[in-house]
Design a protein around this motif. Structure first.
Motif, short mmCIF file in Angstrom:
data_model
loop_
_atom_site.label_atom_id
_atom_site.label_comp_id
_atom_site.label_asym_id
_atom_site.label_seq_id
_atom_site.Cartn_x
_atom_site.Cartn_y
_atom_site.Cartn_z
N GLU A 1 57.03 14.99 38.87
CA GLU A 1 56.26 13.74 38.77
C GLU A 1 55.79 13.49 37.35
O GLU A 1 55.77 12.35 36.88
N ARG A 2 55.41 14.57 36.65
CA ARG A 2 55.00 14.43 35.25
C ARG A 2 56.18 13.99 34.40
O ARG A 2 56.02 13.20 33.46
N LYS B 1 56.57 10.32 34.86
CA LYS B 1 55.51 9.60 34.15
C LYS B 1 55.76 9.59 32.65
O LYS B 1 55.66 8.54 31.99
N ASN B 2 56.08 10.74 32.09
CA ASN B 2 56.30 10.83 30.64
C ASN B 2 57.52 10.03 30.20
O ASN B 2 57.54 9.49 29.09
N GLU C 1 58.36 19.64 30.61
CA GLU C 1 57.79 19.69 31.96
C GLU C 1 58.35 20.88 32.75
O GLU C 1 57.61 21.56 33.47
N THR D 1 54.84 18.81 40.82
CA THR D 1 54.00 18.21 39.78
C THR D 1 54.80 18.03 38.49
O THR D 1 54.68 17.01 37.81
N MET E 1 51.98 24.39 36.15
CA MET E 1 52.09 23.35 37.17
C MET E 1 53.19 23.73 38.14
O MET E 1 54.10 24.49 37.77
#
Length: 297
Positions: free
Chosen positions: A258-259, A262-263, A242, A255, A251
């Motif tokens: 946040e990714r 999530k991952n 990321e 972002t 990105m």
């Protein structure tokens, strides 16, 4: 070693395995084997949530910060290395703690792996060059052609696993699935396997908080320090991918963070699904795990 005991403390990422393992090891005056496929590498302390200097000083740890980023390592090598180390540790202790969330590493020691052929460096380089030139899609297509049986059950997003199936075929001329027997190996010591668990909402809140902490500690700079090595398999993991995307401009920073959250949550769910299939585990909440483990062993 029939009167010796390996205490396995595993569970999803961010749940507090390290803290529990240290408390148990201190109570038993023993040592900890790390079963983490990323903490084994040097120079990644923040993104891999490596034990702190104080934690490492509190209890002797093994398999932490021992490899350079470009060194190849596998679950099979981990199985061999741990089985070589355990007799030395059991000569001093009746109990040894193994802590980590790398599912294949834990399974390798507890159940054993199939006798997969050892691939030469040349063949491995050829297989990874296919990944580099054709991408994950190209590797997936090749594995589907040469080993449809394995491809049907493979994690299609796990480049390392798919490349491994490809390199086994390139080395032996036989499909990877032909070497997989699933037979459980007997170990000359007792294994007590504990999974730390908690309600999903509670776990996900912990994960989000830990990512925020990593960012505060300097994850961005740590990732920048190894950005030039991004092609290495050791960096093909949540946290660095990321940040690399942010550096690439695909990105923005928020972002990317946040990714990352999530991952990490997705990976935790994958871990929980894996543990749910294991009939040998005992589920414990981290808040009471230390006391429960010491009662049950």
């Amino acid at each position: 070693m029939n009167n010796k005991h390996l205490i396995v403390i595993t569970g999803p990422t961010g749940i507090g395995k390290t803290d529990t393992a240290i408390k148990v090891a201190q109570h038993l005056n023993t040592e900890i084997i790390s079963a983490d496929s990323r903490q084994i590498y040097r120079n990644l302390p923040i993104g891999t949530a490596c034990p702190t200097a104080d934690e490492l000083a509190a209890v002797p740890h093994h398999f932490i910060n021992i490899l350079d980023l470009d060194q190849y390592y596998s679950a099979a090598q981990f199985e061999s290395d741990v089985l070589e180390l355990l007799p030395q540790l059991f000569a001093k202790h009746d109990y040894v703690v193994m802590c980590g969330g790398s599912m294949m590493y834990v399974d390798a020691v507890c159940n054993g792996l199939d006798n997969i052929p050892t691939v030469s460096d040349e063949v491995r380089a050829q297989a990874y060059s296919i990944l580099e030139n054709e991408g994950l899609e190209g590797v997936s297509r090749r594995v589907a052609e040469i080993d449809p049986e394995y491809y049907a059950i493979a994690d299609k997003q796990n480049a390392k696993r798919l490349v491994h199936a490809l390199e086994i075929y390139m080395h032996s001329g036989k499909p990877f699935s032909s070497f997989r027997t699933g037979a459980k190996k007997q170990r000359p010591f007792h294994i007590h396997k504990f999974v730390l668990n908690m309600p999903r909402e509670e776990l996900f809140a912990r994960i989000n908080s830990r990512v925020d902490k990593m960012v505060e500690l300097g994850l961005e700079q740590e990732a920048r320090n190894v950005y030039h090595l991004r092609h290495l398999n050791s960096l093909n993991t949540v946290g660095y991918k990321e940040m690399f995307a942010y550096f690439d401009g695909t990105m923005d920073f928020n972002t990317a963070c946040e990714r990352l959250k999530k991952n990490t949550r997705v990976y935790a769910k994958k871990q929980l699904t894996w543990y749910a299939k294991d009939p040998d585990v005992i589920n414990l909440h981290p808040s009471t795990a230390t006391e429960e483990i010491l009662k049950l062993i």
